[in-house]
Design an enzyme around this catalytic site. Sequence first.
Site, PDB file in Angstrom:
ATOM      1  N   GLU A 194      -3.087  -6.085 -31.392  1.00 22.61           N
ATOM      2  CA  GLU A 194      -3.562  -7.110 -30.456  1.00 22.61           C
ATOM      3  C   GLU A 194      -4.467  -6.542 -29.370  1.00 22.61           C
ATOM      4  OE1 GLU A 194       0.343  -8.618 -32.181  1.00 22.61           O
ATOM      5  OE2 GLU A 194      -0.395  -6.708 -31.354  1.00 22.61           O
ATOM      6  N   MET A 235     -12.204  15.156 -20.459  1.00 21.99           N
ATOM      7  CA  MET A 235     -12.271  15.001 -19.011  1.00 21.99           C
ATOM      8  C   MET A 235     -11.005  15.522 -18.348  1.00 21.99           C
ATOM      9  SD  MET A 235     -14.459  14.141 -16.724  1.00 21.99           S
ATOM     10  CE  MET A 235     -15.648  12.934 -17.323  1.00 21.99           C
ATOM     11  N   PHE A 274      14.365 -14.775 -28.894  1.00 15.31           N
ATOM     12  CA  PHE A 274      13.692 -13.756 -29.684  1.00 15.31           C
ATOM     13  C   PHE A 274      12.189 -13.768 -29.393  1.00 15.31           C
ATOM     14  CE2 PHE A 274      11.518 -12.633 -33.743  1.00 15.31           C
ATOM     15  CZ  PHE A 274      11.879 -11.289 -33.769  1.00 15.31           C
ATOM     16  N   GLN A 275      11.658 -12.606 -29.089  1.00 13.37           N
ATOM     17  CA  GLN A 275      10.244 -12.397 -28.783  1.00 13.37           C
ATOM     18  C   GLN A 275       9.770 -13.267 -27.617  1.00 13.37           C
ATOM     19  OE1 GLN A 275       7.898 -12.605 -32.454  1.00 13.37           O
ATOM     20  NE2 GLN A 275       8.211 -10.402 -32.741  1.00 13.37           N
ATOM     21  N   LYS A 289       5.694 -22.887 -28.773  1.00 15.18           N
ATOM     22  CA  LYS A 289       5.577 -23.203 -30.189  1.00 15.18           C
ATOM     23  C   LYS A 289       5.668 -24.706 -30.448  1.00 15.18           C
ATOM     24  CE  LYS A 289       7.436 -21.827 -34.705  1.00 15.18           C
ATOM     25  NZ  LYS A 289       8.396 -20.911 -35.394  1.00 15.18           N
TER      26      LYS A 289
END
Length: 622
Positions: free
Chosen positions: A72, A499, A134-135, A184
């Site tokens: 993502e 760096m 959940f999630q 959802k």
Amino acid sequence: MISVQSQVISTTPASSTTPTRRTGAFALMDSLHRHGVTHIFGYPGGAILPIYDELYHWEDAGKIQHILVRHEQGASHAADGYARATGKVGVCFATSGPGATNLVTGIATAHMDSIPLICVTGQVARAAIGSDAFQETDIFGITLPVVKHSYVVRNPADMAQIVAEAFHIASTGRPGPVLIDVPKDVGLEECDYVPVEANQLKLVGYRPTLKGNPRQINQALNLIRQARRPLLYVGGGTIAAGAHDELRQLAEIFQIPVTTTLMGKGAFDESHPLSLKMLGMHGTAYANFAVSECDLLIAVGARFDDRVTGKLDQFASHAQVIHIDIDPAEVGKNRYPQVPIVGDVRRVLQDMLRRYQEMNISAEPNQTQEWLARINRWRQDYPLQVPQYPDSLSPQEVIVEVGRQAPKAYYTTDVGQHQMWAAQFLNNGPRQWISSGGLGTMGYGMPAAMGVQVAFRDQQVICIAGDASIQMNIQELGTLAQYGINVKTVIINNGWQGMVRQWQQAFYGQRYSSSNMEVGMPDFVQLAQAYGVKGMIVTSRDELQDAIAQMLAYDGPVLLDVHVTKDENCYPMVAPGKSNAQMIGLPEKPILKNATELIYCSNCGAKNVASNNFCPECGTKL
């Protein structure tokens, strides 16, 4: 940045279209389509499946293309690159929980650099919010500091209005990312759907100032006319406003030299005689000397970032300041301006040019000739250097050769030494330099290039990466292969976090803690081939030119692994806590005596050095 996180927006009905029964997911996709969205970067998951199920029909009809990333974070960076290159709003999707949190680095990157994004996340059903389902994560709360505005959609009937508002907020005033969190069941639930077109939106409460104050514009013009050592200091706001033509006209009329920030690259042609290229920590010596000695600093769409200013109280310490910016929160935040002008950069510059014509006065460009001659002496004495070593390639050589063979390409970068060398040696047009500035996000370059190439399929898009940073999002090689996205990635491979190594060498007693990348370094050629991408390697100067030519001619994505000298440092460099005039790594030259008899050390740039043959700052023999 101004945040409109609180509910300052009130709305009025924007459409009288007869409502039809549609799901929240349809309302979202139709609204995105009506706002001109043709590409979405994302990754599906449980909570966002109703939206992806609706997306299936829009893709099938050829109205919107979805690019399936491998992570993502790649989606948010790709949408960001798309937005920077096109000037449009980029769009990315992710599911709830880890999907949403994986977007956060990309959202923060866009926020720091003022890039317009719409980030749509799935969320658990409304009844489950707050139950540790959940999630479930509170992505609204997590992203509060790094968005311009955010929404949780509680009613599918509000979807069209929310999307219209989100696009307006993301792209109006100082741009930035907007989050839309969709439970959802909101995606599944039907409602009376009434479309809201972009031109129908009516907002009260968020009206950025676009037109500069005429009195302040007059004051600015008077200061410019009086200045003997003026300097234009140009940031990313000039790119966002599309003000490069107006900037060039102002510079040429008054013969004002121009230096840009990392984000401002492309706003002014760096081959122009008035260009001083980039200033700041790894800017050119002549830009940093100029900002230290100017008597008028005209800041255009810039925010006085610490990597630009060095020691703030010594930044342009002899100068009066004109600061032009659309965000009033930036004006005076780090440096007090004698003339603050809040407004859209392009409109302000247009008004300044118009007012100059109305005043019917001479610009008196001759007054800056001595100043320009002095800068040219600095330019000749302290050029950017491209070293050549007998047994290895220098990174600078690679960057210069890529730029020579692909002068019109869109360039993205990861973050590190290679980014600074690319900024020093590549000359880019507006919106053709795409790099993470404020957040400094490693792993940004390849997915950002993906977004640029999706927007401009017929253009050359080249990512300049480091061997450490490329591994942050190297899985996006799979996305390039799946969609035939013709990005060319050049790895400047020195076996280090370059760096980090340079700072450890200079400031941490050469204690190289966890910065060597050679152990466990993948075979990039085989890795690319495993993803279905052409892999190439260069280990000597004799191979470089032909390899770059082959890379550019190849029809498809390429990963070019170029092995360079391992201990090259990026110079010039302004050390932490030092002024811009105190650079290390300058070419060895005799003491420079300028027009006002100030003497500089040729090594560190210290001003007014003692005449006892040694610099008191760095000990260099004079």
